[in-house]
Scaffold this motif. Structure first.
Motif, PDB file in Angstrom:
ATOM      1  N   PRO A 372      -4.035   8.964   6.755  1.00 29.14           N
ATOM      2  CA  PRO A 372      -2.559   8.958   6.714  1.00 29.14           C
ATOM      3  C   PRO A 372      -2.025   8.714   5.311  1.00 29.14           C
ATOM      4  O   PRO A 372      -2.587   7.927   4.540  1.00 29.14           O
ATOM      5  CB  PRO A 372      -2.186   7.826   7.668  1.00 29.14           C
ATOM      6  CG  PRO A 372      -3.411   6.990   7.789  1.00 29.14           C
ATOM      7  CD  PRO A 372      -4.564   7.914   7.629  1.00 29.14           C
ATOM      8  N   ALA A 373      -0.935   9.394   4.978  1.00 31.54           N
ATOM      9  CA  ALA A 373      -0.357   9.309   3.633  1.00 31.54           C
ATOM     10  C   ALA A 373       0.701   8.220   3.519  1.00 31.54           C
ATOM     11  O   ALA A 373       0.957   7.716   2.417  1.00 31.54           O
ATOM     12  CB  ALA A 373       0.256  10.661   3.255  1.00 31.54           C
ATOM     13  N   LYS A 374       1.310   7.843   4.620  1.00 30.73           N
ATOM     14  CA  LYS A 374       2.403   6.867   4.578  1.00 30.73           C
ATOM     15  C   LYS A 374       1.872   5.497   4.199  1.00 30.73           C
ATOM     16  O   LYS A 374       0.928   4.990   4.802  1.00 30.73           O
ATOM     17  CB  LYS A 374       3.082   6.801   5.944  1.00 30.73           C
ATOM     18  CG  LYS A 374       4.266   5.841   6.005  1.00 30.73           C
ATOM     19  CD  LYS A 374       4.854   5.790   7.415  1.00 30.73           C
ATOM     20  CE  LYS A 374       5.981   4.774   7.522  1.00 30.73           C
ATOM     21  NZ  LYS A 374       6.518   4.696   8.907  1.00 30.73           N
ATOM     22  N   LEU A 375       2.490   4.878   3.187  1.00 25.05           N
ATOM     23  CA  LEU A 375       2.076   3.543   2.773  1.00 25.05           C
ATOM     24  C   LEU A 375       2.230   2.565   3.924  1.00 25.05           C
ATOM     25  O   LEU A 375       3.202   2.612   4.681  1.00 25.05           O
ATOM     26  CB  LEU A 375       2.889   3.072   1.575  1.00 25.05           C
ATOM     27  CG  LEU A 375       2.637   3.774   0.237  1.00 25.05           C
ATOM     28  CD1 LEU A 375       3.595   3.246  -0.821  1.00 25.05           C
ATOM     29  CD2 LEU A 375       1.205   3.589  -0.227  1.00 25.05           C
ATOM     30  N   GLY A 376       1.275   1.656   4.030  1.00 27.05           N
ATOM     31  CA  GLY A 376       1.328   0.672   5.091  1.00 27.05           C
ATOM     32  C   GLY A 376       2.247  -0.495   4.748  1.00 27.05           C
ATOM     33  O   GLY A 376       2.710  -0.649   3.611  1.00 27.05           O
ATOM     34  N   LYS A 377       2.481  -1.337   5.729  1.00 23.15           N
ATOM     35  CA  LYS A 377       3.278  -2.547   5.525  1.00 23.15           C
ATOM     36  C   LYS A 377       2.401  -3.616   4.878  1.00 23.15           C
ATOM     37  O   LYS A 377       1.294  -3.892   5.341  1.00 23.15           O
ATOM     38  CB  LYS A 377       3.800  -3.077   6.860  1.00 23.15           C
ATOM     39  CG  LYS A 377       4.675  -2.111   7.640  1.00 23.15           C
ATOM     40  CD  LYS A 377       6.039  -1.948   7.006  1.00 23.15           C
ATOM     41  CE  LYS A 377       6.949  -1.121   7.900  1.00 23.15           C
ATOM     42  NZ  LYS A 377       8.256  -0.841   7.245  1.00 23.15           N
TER      43      LYS A 377
END
Length: 905
Positions: A372-377
């Motif tokens: 996944p490309a979306k930065l994590g929290k």
């Protein structure tokens, strides 16, 4: 008797230990004389590891079986329930509705499995670590300037340095074994200069040649001011700047404004101090910087790190013996977690999640179409998202966010609102355990196999000496078994991504991901690590690890040039004002570790600092009309708690200090109720080192204190039972005491007398019943006093005391009990409530040496009869009392006492 080589589980020094065991019992521990991190030395915490691993008091606290909603269940039922719940939430809300919060105390193999589980199996980057709270600004600072998260120096550089620049670190307490090397180096090199930058006059600062006691949060201004002077006085390495760096002109434009006068105005230092620091740093043949949380835990933490590295780049103080910017890691394996990409913005082997090429490399290595490309929290953001309902389930491993994260009100709301909270933990008494729907028993130190990486990039094997108790399992095994169950639900029919059967197999996969990277360990096998610890990089074909980086002045950037960071000075995120006029700082105690889930079970580790308190300058104490021991309400914009106050000249006026360890397990509320969640924009690390607070006297006139010796196997259970009473008082604390025996001390305060039922409950818990208990009670005045006596070696001694209402007699009853002195001569006076006993009062003095239980009074008495130079008096003192001759953690304090006595004489 068996002996097993392993690694200490406490700080980032990474000391080698030899575990002594007999069958399934750990019986002792000593430092490994062959380990290059410590050469046989251990600090007070390391010296007591065998007690925390094998003593009945700790074994009682161990989580032994899985528990679902408080009921014991089988592993299969526990993991199936977790997999069903996580799979359902991922299907209904998407994988980003899940979060994993792990720990710098996990082994590298544990970290790797969790990272692949979250990012590979589930497809979410919502995995972060409590290392975010301690090291992420150091990571960002290194990457912004040198191009990679790689501390360039090693421990041996301490011996080669001519100038040591210690910023935001109380090494003497936080990294005591490394500080012993510093002391040795100073004895061998008397000309060595030591500069300490710290708002407090710590044990480390007291031993410095120059203490820069700056205003909190003004480090960037100081570093810019020093660079201004270095440029002005020709103390820079112009050849290194020209050949190996970029960006000096942009930085010059910023530091031009930081004249000595302006820097002094911002920092609160004198111009002479700033000039001296710049000349010693820039004029030295080898300057080594050592820094830790004082720089990192800040809303401008990355800027502070980068501004300090600027000084090294400008002066060429890097890539040679005795020189370089050296970040001291807080936790034992924060480095290992970064190496495997166990953070929300990283991928394996220091790859950046935001880099498409790096994502493609990891997807290929893992056999996936993509990651996944979306930065994590990140840590604070993850719990905020859970409090807001965005994250539905949390998996927490080997950490205690209900004690350690800032803004505890938000953390509590997150843990209460989450549909499902899993806590994978060795101990069942942490604050977070109270919120967990599912508790999973994990193996602990002395029971695990794997690797850790210390502050100097040295990888060491961790070995098991005994089997884990009950049904406990290794952390990586728990994560693998859970992940494989998830795969059957989310990826049916596909080969498992989590195929390992041994920690060595996990290590081999991690090792392969590093090939060609800055931390390349493709040449380092499990068998080589079994032989000796090694630093990375250790590429294929190498015969040893590389201990010192950038010796060729080729940096880890695209063009090989380091980059000056033209960072602005920014004040602390939360300014003081009329409502919150004090600056709160937090830090470590000498003998405790983090939330005390391990170290806090041993009474002797409370000897040096026995109870919670907030330190204030004497002027502030006088202005607030407070005296030592008075209770004060301490409030920030997020919450409040009540603490005893203590006068300290180590702080400047309008500043306050509380140790980070005092959480809700030991004191009502916990210090991080006050802490700010403000984040550094680059590293996402919270500003735990500063909060604006208000302090007023607490209106809690009714007091209670109870203490008792108890059976070691019952001490922690007693403390847990007493903790359940905290909510009935305005203030309450519960700690351990005792060197060879186990004792429990409970203290409470309220606006009015506690109920008879509450007093009876406390008395029953402390065993103040039966024919050996004596009582006095005045119901109308809310006063109650009870004592219990016992025969010890032919003498009557106090075994338990309860004072309520009038607690003045604690001044002499406490030392009478804790020093196990004869009590029969005091008779009825034991119940009198008088502040003074009928006869000589027992001497009450704080502990200095925890190894041999030596008090300050004993030391001062011995010094009064001693003459000669300070070194001679110190040696004579150590021969007589043995203080400072085992772990050495009390050496700085002993030196201070000897010096003060010499000056007084």
């Amino acid at each position: 008797m068996n002996e097993t080589k392993s690694t200490c589980p406490y700080c980032g020094v990474g000391c080698g230990v030899l575990i002594e065991s007999d069958g399934a019992q750990i019986t002792g521990v000593r430092g490994d004389p062959d380990h290059p991190a410590n050469f046989g030395r251990l600090c007070t915490k390391g010296q007591t590891l065998h007690l925390t691993a094998s003593a009945p008091i700790t074994l009682h606290a161990r989580l032994r079986t899985p528990r679902l909603h408080g009921q014991a269940v089988s592993w299969d039922h526990a993991l199936d329930t977790a997999a069903d719940t996580f799979a359902r939430i991922a299907t209904e809300h998407g994988p980003d509705a899940l979060g994993f919060y792990v720990s710098g105390q996990l082994l590298t193999e544990d970290y790797y499995v969790f990272n692949k589980l979250a990012k590979g199996v589930l497809g979410t980057n919502n995995i972060d670590t409590n290392s975010r709270l301690c090291m992420s600004s150091a990571v960002a600072g290194y990457k912004a300037t040198l191009g990679a998260d790689a501390p360039p120096a090693c421990y041996d550089d301490i011996e080669h340095a001519q100038c040591l620049f210690i910023a935001g670190s109380n090494m003497a307490w936080a990294h005591p074994v490394l500080y012993r090397r510093l002391e040795d180096a100073r004895r061998r090199t008397p000309a060595m200069k030591v500069i300490v930058v710290d708002p407090r006059r710590t044990e480390t600062a007291e031993q410095a040649d120059l203490h820069l006691q700056l205003q909190p949060g003004t480090d960037v201004a100081l570093f810019h001011g020093m660079l201004h002077l270095m440029l002005w006085e020709g103390l820079t390495d112009t050849q290194h700047i020209a050949d190996h760096t970029h960006g000096i002109e942009a930085l010059k434009a910023i530091v031009r404004e930081f004249t000595p006068r302006e820097t002094a105005r911002i920092t609160g230092l004198s111009e002479d101090q700033i000039v001296q620091a710049a000349r010693w740093f820039g004029g030295s043949t080898a300057t080594l910087s050592l820094y830790c949380q004082g720089l990192n835990q800040s809303s401008s933490g990355t800027d502070k790190n980068a501004a300090l590295i600027n000084l090294h780049l400008a002066t060429g103080q890097i890539g040679k013996p005795g020189a370089g910017p050296f970040s001291l890691t807080g936790q034992p394996n924060a480095m290992g977690g970064r190496e495997v990409g166990g953070m929300a913005n990283l991928l394996s082997a220091h790859r950046d999640l935001a880099n498409p090429a790096h994502r493609a490399e990891v997807a290929r290595l893992w056999g996936l179409p993509e990651v996944p490309a979306k930065l994590g929290k990140t840590a604070v953001e993850m719990f905020q998202a859970a409090a807001d309902g965005e994250i539905k389930a949390l998996w927490i491993a080997c950490t205690n966010p209900a004690q350690s994260l800032p803004d505890q009100a938000t953390v509590t709301r997150a843990l209460q609102r989450a549909e499902f909270v899993v806590l994978q933990e060795a101990f069942d008494h942490t604050a977070t355990a109270n919120f967990a729907h599912l508790l999973l028993p994990a193996s602990s130190w002395g029971e695990k196999e794997g690797t850790v990486t210390n502050s100097e990039r040295r990888i060491t094997r961790v070995r098991a000496a005994v089997p884990a108790p009950g049904e406990s399992r290794a952390d990586w095994v728990i994560a693998r078994d859970f992940g494989q169950r998830l795969e059957t639900r989310l990826r049916p029919g596909r080969p498992t991504l989590l195929p390992w059967t041994t920690p060595e197999a996990v290590w081999n996969e991690h090792r392969e991901t590093t090939r060609g990277r800055d931390l390349d360990i493709s040449g380092l096998s499990w068998q080589l690590l079994d032989h000796a610890p090694q630093c990375w990089p250790y590429p294929a074909g190498a015969t040893s690890g590389q201990e010192r980086l950038y010796t060729d002045r080729c940096y880890a950037t695209d063009d090989g040039r380091a980059r000056f960071a033209a960072v602005p000075y920014r004040a602390v995120a939360e300014a003081r004002d009329a409502r919150f006029p004090f600056s709160l700082n937090t830090g470590r105690l000498r003998d405790q570790w983090h939330g005390m889930s391990r170290s806090g079970s041993i009474g002797r580790l409370f000897g040096h600092t026995p109870e919670p308190a907030i330190d204030l300058h004497p002027q502030d104490m006088a202005r607030l009309r407070l005296q030592d021991g008075d209770l004060a309400t301490v409030a920030s914009r997020r919450g409040s708690l009540v603490l005893p106050v203590r006068s300290s000249t180590n702080l400047k006026p309008t500043q306050a200090f509380v140790p980070m360890h005092w959480g809700p397990e030991l004191v009502t509320g916990g210090v991080n109720t006050l802490a700010s969640p403000a984040l550094c924009p680059q590293s996402r690390q919270p500003e735990l080192k500063h909060a604006a607070i208000n302090i007023v006297r607490a209106d809690l006139p009714w007091r209670l204190v109870a203490m008792a010796w108890c059976d070691e196997s019952q001490a922690l259970q007693l403390r847990q039972q007493l903790r359940s009473l905290f909510g009935g008082f305005g203030y309450a604390s519960c700690v351990a005491f005792g060197h060879e025996r186990s004792g429990v001390l409970f203290r409470a305060a309220a606006a009015g007398p506690a109920s008879a039922a509450t007093l009876a409950q406390v008395a029953a818990l402390f065993g103040l019943q039966g024919e050996r208990a004596l009582h006095y009670q005045d119901v109308r005045r809310g006063q109650h006093r009870s004592v219990r006596l016992g025969m010890v070696q032919g003498q009557q001694q106090l075994q338990a005391v309860l004072l309520a209402g009038n607690t003045r007699a604690e001044a002499w009853l406490a030392p009478l009990l804790q020093q196990q002195l004869p009590a029969q001569t005091y008779g009825r006076a034991l119940l009198s409530g008088s502040a003074t006993p009928p006869g000589p009062a027992p001497v009450c003095s704080r502990q200095v040496c925890s190894c041999f239980d030596v008090s300050e009074a004993q030391i001062l008495h011995a010094l009064t009869a001693s003459t000669g130079p300070a070194d001679t008096r110190l040696a004579r003192l150590q021969t007589q009392l043995r203080c400072g001759t085992q772990c050495g953690s009390c050496q700085p304090e002993l030196q201070r006492l000897v010096t003060s006595q010499s000056l007084a004489a």
